[in-house]
Design a protein around this motif. Structure first.
Motif, PDB file in Angstrom:
ATOM      1  N   UNK A  32      -5.049   8.837  -5.970  1.00 25.92           N
ATOM      2  CA  UNK A  32      -4.076   6.928  -5.753  1.00 25.92           C
ATOM      3  C   UNK A  32      -2.728   6.970  -6.128  1.00 25.92           C
ATOM      4  N   UNK A  33      -2.046   6.243  -4.860  1.00 27.06           N
ATOM      5  CA  UNK A  33      -0.522   6.164  -5.576  1.00 27.06           C
ATOM      6  C   UNK A  33       0.544   7.572  -4.994  1.00 27.06           C
ATOM      7  N   UNK A  34      -0.292   8.499  -4.534  1.00 29.04           N
ATOM      8  CA  UNK A  34       0.115  10.046  -4.527  1.00 29.04           C
ATOM      9  C   UNK A  34      -0.063  10.157  -2.681  1.00 29.04           C
ATOM     10  N   UNK A  35      -0.094   9.500  -1.490  1.00 28.89           N
ATOM     11  CA  UNK A  35       0.047   9.369  -0.037  1.00 28.89           C
ATOM     12  C   UNK A  35       1.606   8.194  -0.087  1.00 28.89           C
ATOM     13  N   UNK A  36       1.333   8.202   1.178  1.00 25.95           N
ATOM     14  CA  UNK A  36       2.875   7.786   1.514  1.00 25.95           C
ATOM     15  C   UNK A  36       2.118   6.021   1.452  1.00 25.95           C
ATOM     16  N   UNK A  37       2.952   5.316   1.561  1.00 26.19           N
ATOM     17  CA  UNK A  37       2.763   3.835   1.737  1.00 26.19           C
ATOM     18  C   UNK A  37       2.190   3.816   3.514  1.00 26.19           C
ATOM     19  N   UNK A  38       2.808   4.195   4.181  1.00 18.76           N
ATOM     20  CA  UNK A  38       2.088   3.928   5.543  1.00 18.76           C
ATOM     21  C   UNK A  38       0.943   4.466   5.945  1.00 18.76           C
TER      22      UNK A  38
END
Ligand SMILES: Cc1ncc(COP(=O)(O)O)c(C=O)c1O
Ligand SMILES: N[C@@H](CCOP(=O)(O)O)C(=O)O
Length: 578
Positions: free
Chosen positions: A210-216
């Motif tokens: 969670x929160x560690x992949x890019x928004x796209x």
């Protein structure tokens, strides 16, 4: 429930349904093409179909073919002008006999898999600096704009083919239902989801940190609303997700009841599919009018889970004349440290790791040991495919004892198992100096910091491409916009060119820059005329605002918590579909 043929999230080309296998299945006794071993010593006599559907061996090891096939005589002239799909067919046919997948079916699966790519060459080779013999192998022209599509388009279609064949004439609970579980640091997830969304008899569970992949990347996954797709946002790191997936595979109960399948590069089919582009790049070079046959070729690969570069290693073992494979890591540099020291340690021990979790180059270490970098897809501590290379290194070392083949293979498996036990219990292990030397014969390694990554993105944007062609990422004529992972490869290539001038360098470009706005904006926002909107493919416009579906997995839920989610969701799916 959305219609699975209606693209949600990504604008995608319409897919053709899988054809029914052309030959009647000959009960269950398809002659296996070749058998597979486990890297932890087991030999289970499994066929290609079985290893693809199982993913991981019961002893926790990864499958490797008993024999790496050699290339046919005259391969260089025979394959020179083949298309990507034709080449994939030739290579896959060395591993899969027509008795297992009839040739017409294999061709059809391959053609369908690559028909979704936007580039006519599938994986084009672009000259980046012809003076220095530097070429970029663009692997991001598939549906989700990442190199993972090359293997996952094929794997999705292979799963479907095997399931259609197994389920002919079966109904209800008799049908073989596959439960795919995968871990992602951003790209595998969306490529797997795109390859499997809406497919019959398959449920897909993708765990991302969670929160560690890019928004796209996050939006690419969570805006897919097909009933068979489940995204799990895990409080933790990619390694936590990968450990959970491996724990699920090690659990005989869920394995038996839910038929787990793997989409990560632990699945042998992922590696096999990726070997094609190493050959394809070689032939693209050979066909170029400037090609000099006396010059050698190096491949430089941005590396995290070691799957991409391992495909190059298999290509080399088969006979592709790759002089070296260059491992390019970000600041999560366990692999680079291995090649420099022979120690494979989760925790950095050399000078770059400074007190308080701040490295000399300013990188922040997370409490769990993983640094959050500008190339998040490579923020990985333990590279699962490295185990496959370790097996080959241990095998060659054991071969020095001149015992029979069975003994040598068993010995290699035992050595790998003991190294991995040390990794688990002590956080690392060291290999014998001879093994490190053997690893250096085929590989070199480089570590690239965030600051260097930004520097390279700037440099190649500002430098016109030598032949002035339009680049594949943005249509911008002149410079090139690299994504941060591909930039790491290019940084490592430039260093390798210093050591080995007069050598072709094929640097693998693993993702489209639009997936990583953070790094690209940071590097280019002050460049005259730069606008991120010009980088953005139409498919990504408005993506982040679409409806999302995601299941939160709190820290401490453990693999048993994830197992419960998977069991409940599959049950719901089966009830509503049957
Ligand atoms: C964009 C990108 N580049 C490089 C890598 C590293 O590839 P591998 O894990 O096969 O080493 C990944 C993830 O795996 C990725 O998503
Ligand atoms: N970088 C990967 C991590 C998983 O690697 P895989 O090749 O083993 O699937 C990602 O983007 O998910």
């Amino acid at each position: 429930m959305p219609d699975s043929a209606t693209p949600v999230g990504l604008a995608v080309p319409t897919r053709k349904p899988a054809p029914v296998p052309t030959e009647e299945p000959k009960d269950t006794t398809h002659t296996p093409s070749q058998r597979y071993l486990s890297t932890r010593g087991g030999s289970y006599g499994l066929s290609f179909e079985e290893v693809v559907l199982k993913g991981l061996a019961v002893d926790g090891g990864l499958f490797i073919p008993e024999e790496v096939p050699s290339l046919p005589r005259d391969w260089e002239s025979k394959w020179l002008n083949l298309s990507f799909s034709e080449l994939a067919f030739e290579i896959l046919s060395l591993y899969i006999s027509p008795s297992e997948i009839p040739s017409a079916d294999l061709k059809e699966i391959i053609n369908r898999s690559y028909s979704t790519f936007r580039a006519p060459e599938t994986t084009p080779l672009v000259p980046l600096d012809e003076k220095d013999n530097l070429y970029l192998l663009e692997l991001f022209h598939g549906p989700t704009f990442a190199f993972k599509d090359v293997a996952l388009q094929l794997l999705g279609n292979l799963f479907e083919y095997f399931l259609v064949r197994r389920n002919q004439g079966k109904t209800g609970r008799e049908r073989h239902h596959l439960t795919v579980v995968g871990a992602t640091s951003g790209d595998t997830g969306s490529a797997a989801i795109y390859g499997l969304r809406g497919k019959k008899d398959v449920s897909v569970f993708i765990l991302h940190p969670k929160g560690r992949v890019s928004p796209i990347q996050e939006a690419q996954m969570t805006t897919v609303l097909d009933a068979n797709v489940h995204n799990l946002a895990v409080e933790g790191t990619f390694d936590d997700c990968q450990d959970t997936v491996k724990a699920l595979f090690a659990d005989p109960k869920i394995n038996e009841t839910l038929n787990l399948g793997a989409v990560n590069s632990i699945n042998w089919a992922r590696i096999l599919a990726q070997t094609t582009y190493y050959f394809h790049a070689y032939f693209s070079l050979k066909r170029s009018p400037l090609y000099n046959p006396t010059q050698k070729v190096r491949y430089v690969v941005p590396t995290g889970n070691f799957g991409d570069i391992l495909a190059g290693y298999f290509a080399k073992r088969m006979g592709l004349p790759a002089e070296k494979l260059v491992v390019a890591t970000n600041e999560n540099d366990i692999l680079d440290r291995f090649w420099k020291t022979g120690h494979y340690e989760k925790k950095a021990v050399h000078g770059v790791e400074a007190e308080g979790g701040i490295a000399a180059d300013g990188a922040k270490a997370h409490e769990d040991g993983v640094k959050e970098t500008l190339s998040p897809a490579m923020d990985i501590l333990v590279s699962s495919n490295f185990e496959r290379l370790l097996w080959f290194l241990a095998y060659e070392y054991a071969a020095g004892a001149k015992m029979d083949e069975e003994w040598t293979k068993r010995q290699a498996g035992q050595e790998v198992e003991s190294w991995l036990k040390h990794l688990k219990s002590k956080g690392g292990f060291s290999v014998q100096p001879e093994i490190l030397e053997a690893a250096k014969k085929d590989f070199e390694s480089e570590r690239v910091s965030d600051a260097q990554t930004i520097g390279i993105i700037k440099l190649f944007y500002a430098t016109p491409i030598s032949n002035g062609t339009t680049n594949g990422t943005s249509g911008y004529k002149g410079g090139y916009i690299l994504d941060p992972h591909s930039a790491i490869g290019v940084a490592a290539s430039l260093r390798s060119i210093n050591r080995a001038p007069d050598t072709y360098h094929v640097s693998l470009a693993t993702a489209h820059p639009a997936k990583f706005s953070n790094a690209v904006e940071l590097a280019l926002k002050e460049e005259p005329g730069f606008s991120f909107d010009n980088v953005l493919p139409q498919e990504f416009v408005g993506l982040e605002k679409k409806e999302k579906r995601v299941i939160a997995v709190p820290r401490g839920a453990g693999w048993e918590g994830v197992r419960k989610i998977v069991e409940d969701e599959v049950e719901k799916e089966l009830k509503s579909s049957r």
